[in-house]
Motif scaffolding. Structure first.
Motif, PDB file in Angstrom:
ATOM      1  N   ARG A   1      -4.439   2.730   6.144  1.00 36.97           N
ATOM      2  CA  ARG A   1      -5.387   3.773   5.730  1.00 36.97           C
ATOM      3  C   ARG A   1      -4.734   4.645   4.679  1.00 36.97           C
ATOM      4  NH1 ARG A   1      -6.630   3.207  10.901  1.00 36.97           N
ATOM      5  NH2 ARG A   1      -5.255   4.818  11.743  1.00 36.97           N
ATOM      6  N   ARG A   2      -5.443   4.871   3.596  1.00 37.13           N
ATOM      7  CA  ARG A   2      -4.956   5.730   2.521  1.00 37.13           C
ATOM      8  C   ARG A   2      -6.165   6.352   1.810  1.00 37.13           C
ATOM      9  NH1 ARG A   2      -2.466   3.879  -2.671  1.00 37.13           N
ATOM     10  NH2 ARG A   2      -3.495   5.824  -3.049  1.00 37.13           N
ATOM     11  N   SER A   3      -5.903   7.304   0.955  1.00 36.19           N
ATOM     12  CA  SER A   3      -7.032   7.959   0.281  1.00 36.19           C
ATOM     13  C   SER A   3      -7.122   7.515  -1.170  1.00 36.19           C
ATOM     14  CB  SER A   3      -6.903   9.472   0.386  1.00 36.19           C
ATOM     15  OG  SER A   3      -5.639   9.885  -0.024  1.00 36.19           O
ATOM     16  N   PHE A   4      -8.322   7.683  -1.703  1.00 37.72           N
ATOM     17  CA  PHE A   4      -8.588   7.325  -3.098  1.00 37.72           C
ATOM     18  C   PHE A   4      -9.365   8.462  -3.769  1.00 37.72           C
ATOM     19  CE2 PHE A   4      -8.033   3.230  -1.090  1.00 37.72           C
ATOM     20  CZ  PHE A   4      -7.378   2.486  -2.059  1.00 37.72           C
ATOM     21  N   TYR A   5      -9.505   8.380  -5.054  1.00 37.48           N
ATOM     22  CA  TYR A   5     -10.317   9.316  -5.838  1.00 37.48           C
ATOM     23  C   TYR A   5      -9.969  10.770  -5.510  1.00 37.48           C
ATOM     24  CZ  TYR A   5     -12.872   5.011  -6.507  1.00 37.48           C
ATOM     25  OH  TYR A   5     -13.184   3.718  -6.785  1.00 37.48           O
ATOM     26  N   GLY A   6      -8.704  11.097  -5.721  1.00 34.20           N
ATOM     27  CA  GLY A   6      -8.283  12.476  -5.501  1.00 34.20           C
ATOM     28  C   GLY A   6      -8.516  12.921  -4.077  1.00 34.20           C
ATOM     29  N   ALA A   7      -8.294  12.023  -3.130  1.00 34.09           N
ATOM     30  CA  ALA A   7      -8.401  12.315  -1.684  1.00 34.09           C
ATOM     31  C   ALA A   7      -9.828  12.635  -1.252  1.00 34.09           C
ATOM     32  CB  ALA A   7      -7.448  13.439  -1.265  1.00 34.09           C
ATOM     33  N   LYS A   8     -10.811  12.256  -2.065  1.00 34.42           N
ATOM     34  CA  LYS A   8     -12.206  12.502  -1.665  1.00 34.42           C
ATOM     35  C   LYS A   8     -12.696  11.413  -0.722  1.00 34.42           C
ATOM     36  CE  LYS A   8     -14.103  15.401  -5.308  1.00 34.42           C
ATOM     37  NZ  LYS A   8     -12.956  15.645  -6.178  1.00 34.42           N
ATOM     38  N   VAL A   9     -12.054  10.244  -0.789  1.00 35.01           N
ATOM     39  CA  VAL A   9     -12.487   9.105   0.016  1.00 35.01           C
ATOM     40  C   VAL A   9     -11.281   8.544   0.767  1.00 35.01           C
ATOM     41  CG1 VAL A   9     -13.416   6.746  -0.101  1.00 35.01           C
ATOM     42  CG2 VAL A   9     -14.213   8.473  -1.710  1.00 35.01           C
ATOM     43  N   HIS A  10     -11.449   8.279   2.048  1.00 38.37           N
ATOM     44  CA  HIS A  10     -10.426   7.563   2.799  1.00 38.37           C
ATOM     45  C   HIS A  10     -10.880   6.118   2.919  1.00 38.37           C
ATOM     46  CE1 HIS A  10      -8.685  11.333   4.962  1.00 38.37           C
ATOM     47  NE2 HIS A  10      -8.500  11.347   3.667  1.00 38.37           N
TER      48      HIS A  10
ATOM     49  N   ALA B   1       0.872  -1.188   0.000  1.00 36.70           N
ATOM     50  CA  ALA B   1       0.000   0.000   0.000  1.00 36.70           C
ATOM     51  C   ALA B   1       0.903   1.231   0.000  1.00 36.70           C
ATOM     52  CB  ALA B   1      -0.911   0.014   1.217  1.00 36.70           C
ATOM     53  N   SER B   2       0.558   2.214  -0.833  1.00 31.17           N
ATOM     54  CA  SER B   2       1.354   3.447  -0.912  1.00 31.17           C
ATOM     55  C   SER B   2       0.566   4.613  -0.323  1.00 31.17           C
ATOM     56  CB  SER B   2       1.724   3.741  -2.372  1.00 31.17           C
ATOM     57  OG  SER B   2       0.559   3.924  -3.128  1.00 31.17           O
ATOM     58  N   ASP B   3       1.268   5.719  -0.073  1.00 33.89           N
ATOM     59  CA  ASP B   3       0.660   6.947   0.451  1.00 33.89           C
ATOM     60  C   ASP B   3      -0.174   6.675   1.702  1.00 33.89           C
ATOM     61  OD1 ASP B   3       0.192   9.622   0.619  1.00 33.89           O
ATOM     62  OD2 ASP B   3      -1.366   9.675  -0.914  1.00 33.89           O
TER      63      ASP B   3
ATOM     64  N   ALA C   1     -10.293  23.218  -0.699  1.00 33.48           N
ATOM     65  CA  ALA C   1     -10.712  21.992  -1.405  1.00 33.48           C
ATOM     66  C   ALA C   1      -9.955  20.805  -0.802  1.00 33.48           C
ATOM     67  CB  ALA C   1     -10.362  22.117  -2.895  1.00 33.48           C
ATOM     68  N   VAL C   2     -10.571  19.607  -0.883  1.00 32.56           N
ATOM     69  CA  VAL C   2      -9.941  18.423  -0.261  1.00 32.56           C
ATOM     70  C   VAL C   2      -8.510  18.234  -0.756  1.00 32.56           C
ATOM     71  CG1 VAL C   2     -11.882  16.978   0.436  1.00 32.56           C
ATOM     72  CG2 VAL C   2     -11.139  16.947  -1.941  1.00 32.56           C
ATOM     73  N   GLN C   3      -8.298  18.519  -2.039  1.00 32.18           N
ATOM     74  CA  GLN C   3      -6.952  18.301  -2.584  1.00 32.18           C
ATOM     75  C   GLN C   3      -5.950  19.277  -1.989  1.00 32.18           C
ATOM     76  OE1 GLN C   3      -9.667  18.890  -4.492  1.00 32.18           O
ATOM     77  NE2 GLN C   3     -10.018  17.051  -5.719  1.00 32.18           N
TER      78      GLN C   3
ATOM     79  N   GLY D   1      -0.511  20.703  -1.649  1.00 32.59           N
ATOM     80  CA  GLY D   1      -1.694  19.889  -1.897  1.00 32.59           C
ATOM     81  C   GLY D   1      -1.375  18.521  -2.446  1.00 32.59           C
ATOM     82  N   GLN D   2      -2.437  17.841  -2.757  1.00 31.78           N
ATOM     83  CA  GLN D   2      -2.336  16.461  -3.220  1.00 31.78           C
ATOM     84  C   GLN D   2      -1.401  16.300  -4.406  1.00 31.78           C
ATOM     85  OE1 GLN D   2      -6.184  14.830  -4.367  1.00 31.78           O
ATOM     86  NE2 GLN D   2      -5.087  13.643  -5.886  1.00 31.78           N
ATOM     87  N   SER D   3      -1.506  17.196  -5.393  1.00 29.21           N
ATOM     88  CA  SER D   3      -0.608  17.088  -6.548  1.00 29.21           C
ATOM     89  C   SER D   3       0.563  18.056  -6.407  1.00 29.21           C
ATOM     90  CB  SER D   3      -1.383  17.336  -7.850  1.00 29.21           C
ATOM     91  OG  SER D   3      -2.100  18.548  -7.765  1.00 29.21           O
ATOM     92  N   GLY D   4       0.682  18.667  -5.226  1.00 33.51           N
ATOM     93  CA  GLY D   4       1.826  19.526  -4.929  1.00 33.51           C
ATOM     94  C   GLY D   4       2.596  18.938  -3.761  1.00 33.51           C
ATOM     95  N   LYS D   5       3.009  19.816  -2.843  1.00 31.63           N
ATOM     96  CA  LYS D   5       3.814  19.348  -1.719  1.00 31.63           C
ATOM     97  C   LYS D   5       2.947  19.160  -0.464  1.00 31.63           C
ATOM     98  CE  LYS D   5       7.879  19.696  -3.750  1.00 31.63           C
ATOM     99  NZ  LYS D   5       8.533  20.933  -4.069  1.00 31.63           N
TER     100      LYS D   5
END
Ligand code: FAD
Length: 313
Positions: free
Chosen positions: A128-137, A112-114, A266-268, A247-251
């Protein structure tokens, strides 16, 4: 199988912070906790890895001084064969992302990553990790009976400190000739600051309105002793380099103070900053999601706040 194997990261003869975070996380995983340092001359790093909570330091002689993907893959495979750990933990970093999935796939291990949390339930690792652009844990059950490889998200766990009384083990690993070699480090351009290392971030979002305003907030950040970071729209507009994006696609950042101007939350974005020590949000919208994670907030025009701060500093 027994215990937890932590794979240390180091650069230019120093441990990377993430290694100390992995040691902290490993305290909640099966004992003993062994930390492996892989290098041409691992002995010189072994002392700095003997932190509180480490039972064994494994000095793995392989490759050169710096990280090389194929060397690490071969060395970690050899470590798993030699030690049969229940769990292998690595940082969710560009280094590990390159070779750890290959190790898990080749050896048929759980992966499992992240990962930002985990538990052990009836001997089974649940990550525990997130999915769908961090919308779901989500919780991911890793298979039992084989080692679980976990890539842990940096800055989530505190850094282990102190010094332990760990035993020392040595392992020499014959690795293949790497297909890609480390040649040298190249300094990043001055503009590309390391926002993950800052104690105080002044972070600006779309609420600043215009590109022309960037300079003003850069000056304000400098005066306040803060580093300027941004939300994604500021990068997408080409106003600031991506090295500044939180953020999610940043740092992922964890400064002592995170001062957010005109960021909706925003969640991201939250995924990259919600672990900050003190979060202060300035936004004209009282319903903005950023207030859900902020310790202090002001429903006020960010330019009015900037005017006042400029008078103070
Ligand atoms: C896969 C994926 C990955 C993503 N990764 C990231 C990421 O890493 N980082 C990231 O930030 N986003 C990321 N996003 C985008 C994210 O969904 C949001 O679109 C983005 O975070 C919004 O940025 P913002 O808060 O600056 O802008 P907005 O959402 O437009 O918010 C601007 C805010 O400013 C406030 N405002 C306006 N004027 C003023 C004023 N004068 N004074 C005070 N407040 C004012 C408004 O009320 C508003 O809340 C990603 C999206 C996806 C789909």
């Amino acid at each position: 199988m027994s215990g937890t194997l932590v794979v240390a990261e180091h650069v230019e003869g120093r441990l990377r912070d993430v290694t100390r975070e992995l040691v902290t996380a490993a305290q909640d995983l099966p004992r003993p906790v062994a930390v492996a340092v892989i290098a041409g001359n691992p002995a010189s790093l072994a002392d700095s890895i003997d932190l509180e909570g480490v039972d064994d330091v494994v000095a793995v002689t392989a490759g050169g001084d710096e990280f090389e993907n194929d060397v690490y893959q071969d060395a970690v495979e050899a470590l798993i064969a030699a030690r049969q750990p229940d769990v292998v933990v690595l940082g969710f970093t560009v280094n590990s992302m390159g070779f750890a999935p290959a190790v898990a796939a080749k050896l048929g291990l759980g992966f499992a990553s992240d990962v930002f949390g985990f538990s052990i339930e009836s001997g089974q690792v649940v990550a525990r990790r997130s999915f769908y652009g961090a919308k779901v844990h989500a919780e991911v059950e890793l298979p039992s009976g084989v080692p679980a490889v976990l890539l842990l998200r940096p800055t989530v766990w505190a850094q282990a400190e102190g010094s332990g009384g760990a035993s020392r083990t040595e392992l020499a690993v014959e690795t293949r000739t790497p297909r890609a070699r480390h040649v040298r480090f190249v300094e990043a351009p001055v503009a590309d600051v390391d926002i993950t290392a800052a104690d105080f971030l002044l972070s600006i979002g779309r609420g600043i309105g215009d590109k022309e305003n960037i300079e003003r907030f850069q000056r304000l950040a400098e005066k306040m002793g803060a580093t300027l970071s941004v939300s994604r729209p500021i990068v997408d507009s080409g106003w600031m380099p991506s090295a500044r994006q939180v953020g999610q696609s940043g740092k992922t950042v964890k400064p002592k103070v995170y001062l957010a101007f005109g960021i909706s939350g925003a969640v991201q974005h939250l995924a990259g900053m919600k672990a900050s020590g003190t979060i202060i949000a300035v936004n004209t919208d009282p319903e903005a999601a950023i207030f859900g994670v902020a310790h202090y907030g002001g429903v006020v025009d960010l330019f009015d706040v900037a005017d006042e701060l400029e008078k103070l500093y």
